[in-house]
Design an enzyme around this catalytic site. Structure first.
Site, PDB file in Angstrom:
ATOM      1  N   GLN A 115      -3.643  -5.006  10.105  1.00  0.00           N
ATOM      2  CA  GLN A 115      -2.379  -5.279   9.434  1.00  0.00           C
ATOM      3  C   GLN A 115      -1.555  -6.302  10.204  1.00  0.00           C
ATOM      4  O   GLN A 115      -0.942  -7.206   9.610  1.00  0.00           O
ATOM      5  CB  GLN A 115      -1.594  -3.978   9.260  1.00  0.00           C
ATOM      6  CG  GLN A 115      -2.192  -3.029   8.244  1.00  0.00           C
ATOM      7  CD  GLN A 115      -1.325  -1.815   7.990  1.00  0.00           C
ATOM      8  OE1 GLN A 115      -0.536  -1.404   8.846  1.00  0.00           O
ATOM      9  NE2 GLN A 115      -1.453  -1.231   6.821  1.00  0.00           N
TER      10      GLN A 115
ATOM     11  N   TYR B  52       0.847  -1.191   0.000  1.00  0.00           N
ATOM     12  CA  TYR B  52       0.000   0.000   0.000  1.00  0.00           C
ATOM     13  C   TYR B  52       0.886   1.245   0.000  1.00  0.00           C
ATOM     14  O   TYR B  52       0.799   2.106   0.870  1.00  0.00           O
ATOM     15  CB  TYR B  52      -0.923  -0.028   1.212  1.00  0.00           C
ATOM     16  CG  TYR B  52      -2.060   0.977   1.199  1.00  0.00           C
ATOM     17  CD1 TYR B  52      -2.673   1.375   0.016  1.00  0.00           C
ATOM     18  CD2 TYR B  52      -2.542   1.506   2.384  1.00  0.00           C
ATOM     19  CE1 TYR B  52      -3.729   2.276   0.023  1.00  0.00           C
ATOM     20  CE2 TYR B  52      -3.598   2.399   2.407  1.00  0.00           C
ATOM     21  CZ  TYR B  52      -4.178   2.793   1.219  1.00  0.00           C
ATOM     22  OH  TYR B  52      -5.224   3.697   1.224  1.00  0.00           O
TER      23      TYR B  52
ATOM     24  N   SER C 234      -1.754  -0.939  13.562  1.00  0.00           N
ATOM     25  CA  SER C 234      -3.010  -1.459  13.022  1.00  0.00           C
ATOM     26  C   SER C 234      -3.215  -2.908  13.414  1.00  0.00           C
ATOM     27  O   SER C 234      -2.380  -3.770  13.098  1.00  0.00           O
ATOM     28  CB  SER C 234      -3.019  -1.332  11.493  1.00  0.00           C
ATOM     29  OG  SER C 234      -4.052  -2.114  10.930  1.00  0.00           O
TER      30      SER C 234
ATOM     31  N   ASP D  31      11.462  -2.440  10.527  1.00  0.00           N
ATOM     32  CA  ASP D  31      10.555  -1.876   9.521  1.00  0.00           C
ATOM     33  C   ASP D  31       9.503  -1.062  10.272  1.00  0.00           C
ATOM     34  O   ASP D  31       8.591  -1.618  10.880  1.00  0.00           O
ATOM     35  CB  ASP D  31       9.915  -3.018   8.722  1.00  0.00           C
ATOM     36  CG  ASP D  31       8.986  -2.535   7.622  1.00  0.00           C
ATOM     37  OD1 ASP D  31       8.783  -1.305   7.499  1.00  0.00           O
ATOM     38  OD2 ASP D  31       8.446  -3.379   6.882  1.00  0.00           O
TER      39      ASP D  31
ATOM     40  N   TRP E 266       1.121  -4.816   5.921  1.00  0.00           N
ATOM     41  CA  TRP E 266       0.692  -6.219   5.955  1.00  0.00           C
ATOM     42  C   TRP E 266       1.867  -7.186   5.839  1.00  0.00           C
ATOM     43  O   TRP E 266       1.682  -8.366   5.609  1.00  0.00           O
ATOM     44  CB  TRP E 266      -0.323  -6.479   4.846  1.00  0.00           C
ATOM     45  CG  TRP E 266      -1.644  -5.809   5.091  1.00  0.00           C
ATOM     46  CD1 TRP E 266      -2.669  -6.256   5.884  1.00  0.00           C
ATOM     47  CD2 TRP E 266      -2.090  -4.569   4.560  1.00  0.00           C
ATOM     48  NE1 TRP E 266      -3.713  -5.372   5.867  1.00  0.00           N
ATOM     49  CE2 TRP E 266      -3.387  -4.326   5.060  1.00  0.00           C
ATOM     50  CE3 TRP E 266      -1.522  -3.622   3.691  1.00  0.00           C
ATOM     51  CZ2 TRP E 266      -4.124  -3.187   4.732  1.00  0.00           C
ATOM     52  CZ3 TRP E 266      -2.241  -2.485   3.369  1.00  0.00           C
ATOM     53  CH2 TRP E 266      -3.529  -2.279   3.883  1.00  0.00           C
ATOM     54  N   GLY E 267       3.076  -6.681   5.979  1.00  0.00           N
ATOM     55  CA  GLY E 267       4.232  -7.552   6.138  1.00  0.00           C
ATOM     56  C   GLY E 267       5.056  -7.819   4.900  1.00  0.00           C
ATOM     57  O   GLY E 267       6.103  -8.475   4.989  1.00  0.00           O
TER      58      GLY E 267
ATOM     59  N   GLY F 229       6.373   0.881  10.538  1.00  0.00           N
ATOM     60  CA  GLY F 229       5.161   0.952   9.730  1.00  0.00           C
ATOM     61  C   GLY F 229       5.137  -0.180   8.730  1.00  0.00           C
ATOM     62  O   GLY F 229       5.153   0.036   7.521  1.00  0.00           O
TER      63      GLY F 229
ATOM     64  N   CYS G 200      -6.029  11.686  -5.408  1.00  0.00           N
ATOM     65  CA  CYS G 200      -4.611  11.429  -5.186  1.00  0.00           C
ATOM     66  C   CYS G 200      -3.890  11.129  -6.500  1.00  0.00           C
ATOM     67  O   CYS G 200      -2.781  11.619  -6.732  1.00  0.00           O
ATOM     68  CB  CYS G 200      -4.436  10.281  -4.198  1.00  0.00           C
ATOM     69  SG  CYS G 200      -4.852  10.715  -2.499  1.00  0.00           S
TER      70      CYS G 200
END
Length: 429
Positions: free
Chosen positions: A209, A143, A206, A180, A185-186, A182, A366
């Site tokens: 996450q 993301y 999160s 790492d 989802w890994g 932030g 965006c």
């Protein structure tokens, strides 16, 4: 049509083909007729007034709430038409300038991201259902901005190149300790461990996450190599050979930049290297877009490079490389937007129409800002020592080639990526 809105549109829209149907049903055609036609309709006089007075916030809100409909074209086409007509010769109305000055004045208050507030901000966006993100992200659920060798490259490949490019700048070797900040989802942490042989600690705020990231570690049997935690970066106590942070710095808040880099300096070992990947602005410091601030990224801010470097210079770290990624995020967002729209019915089943319109406006706005506006991505490499990395940039492509060979040897992408059943693949648009 509202008098103020009509006056503004007459001055603003000189190019393109825009038809505005007001709340009374009267059509007003604007522009020189060039390009694709965009037709929008106001469903209430109140929406006309709101957009006239505060378009930066109320255009998105009116679209989200169904007070404004796009009858021909898309909300993305409308936003791009606005960028086409924007320019230094167009002076905003005095009240629009006042709104902007007020937003700048309030930004430190809005970005007072204490531990508790930072956790709440993250929950607003990242603790949405992981099913939503699986609808439009690549299989590795990256993301953040991908790295496109060319515009026709599939999104999954561009995201793999992004991870490889970042890993190359980290100059990783087997057994190095990496944090790492932030971790999402890994995907980045798993890549750094599986391909580059690092021991990785990943932190996130999160719950959604973290659950996905830990599930991936367990399925790969990598508990002895990768540890994902629910933890604020300010509470990390260990030191590391390498620090990586991708797409997290935008949530730190301008009040906390000094502390973020001082903390990074204290965590980074003397011969270590850090890579910060963050959205940035190429204009002077400003304020967060009010729609994004209210509905998408509360507490978030896109910094100017001058704001980042002021805090870096006070931390004891030095910048050893700065790269500006242009257009790459526009292409990334194009993939996300088209995939989201292709699976909009699934998002509607999870949430409601207002949410789907909000998300469409977010992705469209965006993408347009990265394509035509003043927004880019900074990759800033930091170290304690001048000699922490080679003195020319030749090592970066050399490292990328080495990592590509390791990917082939270690089967990446492969079983380490989410399986078809657990994380449905969304084909690149």
């Amino acid at each position: 049509m509202n008098t103020i809105l009509r006056s503004f549109l007459d001055r603003f829209i000189g190019r393109g083909d825009l038809t505005v149907i007001d709340s009374r049903g009267t059509a007003h055609r604007l522009g020189d007729g060039s390009g694709a036609s965009v037709v929008l309709r106001f469903n209430s006089a109140q929406a006309e007034r709101a957009v006239a007075l505060n378009p930066a916030l109320k255009l998105g809100e009116s679209f989200m709430e169904g007070e404004l409909d796009i009858l021909q074209g898309s909300i993305y086409d409308l936003i791009m038409l606005a960028y086409e007509n924007a320019g230094p010769e167009l002076m905003p109305a005095f009240w629009m300038k006042a709104f902007e000055k007020m937003r700048i004045a309030k930004r430190r208050l809005q970005q007072m991201n204490t531990r508790l507030r930072a956790r709440g901000n993250v929950k607003r966006h990242y603790d949405l259902s992981a099913q939503l993100y699986r609808m439009f992200l690549d299989p590795d659920m990256q993301y953040s901005c991908a790295y496109f060798a060319d515009a026709d490259m599939p999104l999954a490949q561009a995201q793999l190149l992004k991870k490889r490019h970042i890993a190359a700048k980290l100059l990783l070797r087997d057994g190095m300790d990496v944090v790492d900040i932030g971790c999402g989802w890994g995907g980045m942490g798993l890549y750094l461990s599986q391909v580059a042989g690092a021991r990785v600690t990943g932190v996130t705020l999160s719950d959604e996450q973290l659950a996905v990231a830990r599930d991936r570690v367990a399925r790969e049997g990598m508990e002895d190599r990768v540890d994902f935690r629910l933890q604020d970066y300010r509470d990390i106590s260990e030191t590391f050979d390498r620090i990586v942070s991708v797409g997290m710095f935008e949530h730190v808040g301008i009040n906390h930049y000094d502390r973020f880099f001082r903390k990074s300096a204290s965590m980074l070992r003397r011969d270590g290297v850090m890579l910060l990947h963050s959205i940035g602005r190429v204009e002077p410091p400003g304020a967060t877009n009010p729609f994004l601030q209210r509905y998408i990224f509360p507490g978030g801010y896109i910094p100017a490079l001058s704001e980042v470097m002021r805090s870096v210079e006070k931390s004891g770290l030095i910048a050893t490389d700065i790269e500006i990624l242009r257009i790459h995020y526009a292409e990334t967002l194009r993939h996300w937007r088209l995939a989201f729209m292709a699976h909009r019915d699934k998002a509607l089943a999870l949430y409601d129409e207002a949410f789907c319109r909000m998300w469409e406006f977010y992705l469209a706005g965006c993408e347009a800002s990265f394509r035509e506006g003043s927004v880019v991505v900074f990759q800033i490499q930091l170290a304690h020592r001048l000699d922490a990395v080679p003195i020319t940039r030749d090592y970066i492509p050399a490292e990328e080639q080495r990592l590509e060979r390791l990917e082939g040897q270690r089967g990446i992408p492969g079983p380490a990526w989410p399986t078809e059943g657990r994380f449905p693949h969304i084909a690149s648009p």
